[in-house]
Write a protein that holds these residues in place. Structure first.
Motif, PDB file in Angstrom:
ATOM      1  N   ILE A   3      41.496  46.147  55.912  1.00  0.00           N
ATOM      2  CA  ILE A   3      40.342  45.244  55.861  1.00  0.00           C
ATOM      3  C   ILE A   3      40.856  43.853  55.517  1.00  0.00           C
ATOM      4  CG2 ILE A   3      38.156  44.783  54.716  1.00  0.00           C
ATOM      5  CD1 ILE A   3      38.022  47.772  54.054  1.00  0.00           C
ATOM      6  N   LEU A   4      40.526  42.866  56.345  1.00  0.00           N
ATOM      7  CA  LEU A   4      40.992  41.497  56.140  1.00  0.00           C
ATOM      8  C   LEU A   4      40.229  40.848  54.999  1.00  0.00           C
ATOM      9  CD1 LEU A   4      41.357  40.267  59.835  1.00  0.00           C
ATOM     10  CD2 LEU A   4      43.126  41.141  58.316  1.00  0.00           C
ATOM     11  N   VAL A   5      40.953  40.158  54.107  1.00  0.00           N
ATOM     12  CA  VAL A   5      40.352  39.484  52.953  1.00  0.00           C
ATOM     13  C   VAL A   5      39.960  38.067  53.349  1.00  0.00           C
ATOM     14  CG1 VAL A   5      40.761  38.716  50.596  1.00  0.00           C
ATOM     15  CG2 VAL A   5      41.713  40.892  51.382  1.00  0.00           C
ATOM     16  N   LYS A   6      38.687  37.733  53.089  1.00  0.00           N
ATOM     17  CA  LYS A   6      38.191  36.389  53.393  1.00  0.00           C
ATOM     18  C   LYS A   6      37.596  35.686  52.175  1.00  0.00           C
ATOM     19  CE  LYS A   6      39.074  36.587  57.825  1.00  0.00           C
ATOM     20  NZ  LYS A   6      40.092  35.702  58.442  1.00  0.00           N
ATOM     21  N   ASP A   7      37.498  36.363  51.039  1.00  0.00           N
ATOM     22  CA  ASP A   7      36.844  35.793  49.866  1.00  0.00           C
ATOM     23  C   ASP A   7      37.833  35.111  48.923  1.00  0.00           C
ATOM     24  OD1 ASP A   7      38.076  38.115  49.240  1.00  0.00           O
ATOM     25  OD2 ASP A   7      36.535  38.830  47.843  1.00  0.00           O
ATOM     26  N   PRO A  22      41.068  37.477  44.696  1.00  0.00           N
ATOM     27  CA  PRO A  22      40.645  38.518  43.742  1.00  0.00           C
ATOM     28  C   PRO A  22      41.244  39.878  44.106  1.00  0.00           C
ATOM     29  CG  PRO A  22      38.849  37.986  45.231  1.00  0.00           C
ATOM     30  CD  PRO A  22      39.950  37.003  45.542  1.00  0.00           C
ATOM     31  N   LEU A  23      41.529  40.668  43.066  1.00  0.00           N
ATOM     32  CA  LEU A  23      42.149  41.976  43.260  1.00  0.00           C
ATOM     33  C   LEU A  23      41.281  43.134  42.797  1.00  0.00           C
ATOM     34  CD1 LEU A  23      45.893  41.519  42.227  1.00  0.00           C
ATOM     35  CD2 LEU A  23      44.951  41.837  44.504  1.00  0.00           C
ATOM     36  N   ASP A  24      40.171  42.880  42.215  1.00  0.00           N
ATOM     37  CA  ASP A  24      39.346  43.956  41.653  1.00  0.00           C
ATOM     38  C   ASP A  24      38.885  44.913  42.748  1.00  0.00           C
ATOM     39  OD1 ASP A  24      37.995  45.229  39.581  1.00  0.00           O
ATOM     40  OD2 ASP A  24      36.116  44.256  40.173  1.00  0.00           O
ATOM     41  N   PRO A  25      39.087  46.248  42.602  1.00  0.00           N
ATOM     42  CA  PRO A  25      39.693  46.986  41.482  1.00  0.00           C
ATOM     43  C   PRO A  25      41.101  47.440  41.815  1.00  0.00           C
ATOM     44  CG  PRO A  25      38.379  48.474  42.799  1.00  0.00           C
ATOM     45  CD  PRO A  25      38.411  47.155  43.529  1.00  0.00           C
ATOM     46  N   GLU A  29      50.607  47.110  40.647  1.00  0.00           N
ATOM     47  CA  GLU A  29      51.768  47.719  41.275  1.00  0.00           C
ATOM     48  C   GLU A  29      51.542  48.048  42.752  1.00  0.00           C
ATOM     49  OE1 GLU A  29      50.345  48.759  38.590  1.00  0.00           O
ATOM     50  OE2 GLU A  29      49.630  50.836  38.698  1.00  0.00           O
ATOM     51  N   ASN A  30      50.311  47.931  43.229  1.00  0.00           N
ATOM     52  CA  ASN A  30      50.034  48.267  44.616  1.00  0.00           C
ATOM     53  C   ASN A  30      50.067  47.051  45.537  1.00  0.00           C
ATOM     54  OD1 ASN A  30      49.641  50.921  43.916  1.00  0.00           O
ATOM     55  ND2 ASN A  30      47.463  50.641  43.525  1.00  0.00           N
ATOM     56  N   VAL A  31      50.400  45.860  45.022  1.00  0.00           N
ATOM     57  CA  VAL A  31      50.388  44.637  45.829  1.00  0.00           C
ATOM     58  C   VAL A  31      51.754  44.425  46.451  1.00  0.00           C
ATOM     59  CG1 VAL A  31      49.988  42.160  45.811  1.00  0.00           C
ATOM     60  CG2 VAL A  31      48.615  43.652  44.351  1.00  0.00           C
ATOM     61  N   ASP A  32      51.773  44.198  47.776  1.00  0.00           N
ATOM     62  CA  ASP A  32      53.009  43.940  48.517  1.00  0.00           C
ATOM     63  C   ASP A  32      52.935  42.523  49.059  1.00  0.00           C
ATOM     64  OD1 ASP A  32      55.322  44.051  49.913  1.00  0.00           O
ATOM     65  OD2 ASP A  32      54.546  45.268  51.562  1.00  0.00           O
ATOM     66  N   PRO A  46      43.195  49.164  50.661  1.00  0.00           N
ATOM     67  CA  PRO A  46      43.203  49.030  52.126  1.00  0.00           C
ATOM     68  C   PRO A  46      42.974  47.607  52.608  1.00  0.00           C
ATOM     69  CG  PRO A  46      41.059  49.738  51.414  1.00  0.00           C
ATOM     70  CD  PRO A  46      41.856  49.523  50.170  1.00  0.00           C
ATOM     71  N   TYR A  47      43.291  46.585  51.769  1.00  0.00           N
ATOM     72  CA  TYR A  47      42.994  45.188  52.106  1.00  0.00           C
ATOM     73  C   TYR A  47      44.271  44.475  52.539  1.00  0.00           C
ATOM     74  CZ  TYR A  47      38.779  46.359  49.488  1.00  0.00           C
ATOM     75  OH  TYR A  47      37.646  46.959  49.044  1.00  0.00           O
ATOM     76  N   LEU A  48      44.060  43.419  53.360  1.00  0.00           N
ATOM     77  CA  LEU A  48      45.186  42.641  53.876  1.00  0.00           C
ATOM     78  C   LEU A  48      44.794  41.183  53.903  1.00  0.00           C
ATOM     79  CD1 LEU A  48      47.978  42.407  55.245  1.00  0.00           C
ATOM     80  CD2 LEU A  48      46.809  42.727  57.425  1.00  0.00           C
TER      81      LEU A  48
END
Length: 428
Positions: A3-7, A22-25, A29-32, A46-48
């Protein structure tokens, strides 16, 4: 599909660009993260987040901080200009080309960095080795110099001691000569122990010569031992025995058929037993020693056993099949035919065992061995019926009937077994 992040939000200064995502929730350790001068990607399933920057930034001076609920990126501009937008307005093909170019540049940069690190590490290793060798050389040189100094000091002290000893000897000799001349004392050398008895017989001692006036070292006294003299005398008078004569001894071992040694068995009884066994085996059809080399073939043994079976010589057939099994244990027809011979002689237990072994070797089950498997199962069922296991025999015969449904003999055997089971249901 991500899912593409636009916010996300961004602000700029004349020199910097600040982006907040924003990263919530999502957890930290899951951020690449992947960053380049004109491309930024952050993947947190599942965000990109994918940004194709309008202008290039200095990624080496920039920084990125990933908190529990926020990604903070502070990018340093290469040119101090105001950006109308954060991203470029480009097509998918252009984005794909930029991704490929950035990936290749990053790989090339990483490769060069790895090569530089390797070169730097090798240079550092060489410098370390050279430095260690220099330190080792200095230590060896210091140890050699100290050893040479100690040796030189010891040698000089030894030379001084020698000179001092010579001077003292010369002084003592001079004083002794002067004293002897003044006092008129005569120096007489004492006789040895061997000549002591002769000297006692003389009343007057001989006059000493001039050479006897000089002092001499005391004579060496030999220490005698009765034990040593006795051993020397025994060694001198000992008579050595004569040397043994050399001979060659031939040892031949008699070939033994029995495990016991020849001295513990009776040869005549053993030969008689072997003769009787050979005659008994020949009576059954053959012995392996009588076969020619070309007859040592499991297929030939099968054909020979089939010939004995057709003639009614079931013992000879079993012997032939058994010899074939000793030559090859993987031929199922040998076990199946030997089971038939055992059944003809009434050995129903051995018949069932050979039938089971033949079925185990007929794997995998296919159309080529269907009839052979059916015959083995039917023969095993017949052997079980003769041993009194009618219930198991009926199940075996039904399994054979499924493989050969057109065989009337098997159907008839099933019918007879069921009638026998009805008359005597407790047979097994």
């Amino acid at each position: 599909m991500p899912i593409l992040v636009k916010d996300y939000t961004w602000i700029q200064t004349p020199t910097n660009i600040s982006i907040r995502v924003p990263l919530d929730p999502v957890y930290r350790e899951n951020v690449d993260m992947f960053t380049a001068d004109c491309y930024i990607k952050a993947h947190f399933s599942p965000y990109l987040l994918e940004l194709f920057l309008l202008h290039d930034v200095n990624i080496e001076k920039s920084k990125c901080v990933v908190n529990k609920n926020m990604i903070s990126m502070d990018l340093v501009k290469r040119q101090e200009i105001d950006w109308e937008n954060l991203e470029k307005n480009i097509s998918k093909e252009e984005k794909k080309a930029i991704r490929q170019r950035v990936l290749e540049e990053s790989q090339e940069k990483a490769k060069k960095a790895a090569e530089e690190r390797t070169i730097k590490k090798n240079e550092l290793d060489r410098f370390t080795v050279q430095r260690a060798m220099d330190i080792d050389t200095q230590q060896h040189a210091l140890m050699d110099s100290r050893r040479d100094d100690e040796r030189q000091k010891a040698m000089s002290e030894l030379e001084k001691w020698k000179e001092r000893s010579h001077q003292e000897n010369d002084f003592n000799n001079g004083n002794m000569l002067v004293n002897n001349k003044q006092s008129g004392v005569k120096i007489v050398e004492l006789p040895d122990s061997d000549t002591e008895s002769k000297d006692k017989a003389k009343d007057v001692a001989p006059q000493p010569s001039k050479r006897q006036l000089t002092p001499k070292s005391p004579p060496k006294t030999v220490v005698k031992s009765e034990y040593v003299d006795k051993k020397k005398q025994e060694t001198a008078t000992r008579v050595l025995p004569k040397l043994r004569q050399m001979m060659q001894l031939e040892i031949t071992h008699t070939k033994r058929t029995f495990p016991t040694p020849s001295r513990e068995s009776t040869a005549q009884e053993e030969e008689a037993w072997l003769k009787n066994i050979t005659l008994a085996r020949r009576a059954t059809g053959f012995v392996s020693e009588d076969l020619r080399p070309e007859e040592q073939d499991p297929q030939w043994c099968k054909e020979k056993g089939d010939e004995f079976f057709r003639c009614g010589n079931f013992l000879g057939a079993i012997s032939a099949y058994t010899h074939g099994i000793t030559l090859s244990e993987k031929l199922p027809s040998l076990y199946a035919n030997r089971a038939a011979a055992h059944f003809a002689l009434g050995n129903f237990n051995k018949c069932a065992n050979d039938s089971s072994t033949a079925l185990d070797l007929m794997k995998p089950a296919c159309e080529g061995n269907r009839q052979s498997r059916a015959k083995c199962i039917a023969r095993r069922a017949a052997a079980l019926a003769r041993m009194g296991y009618l219930n198991k025999a009926i199940d075996e015969m039904k399994a054979a009937s499924k493989l050969m449904p057109e065989d009337e003999k098997i159907k008839k055997d099933i019918h007879n077994m069921e009638r026998a089971w009805e008359q005597n249901p407790d047979s097994d």
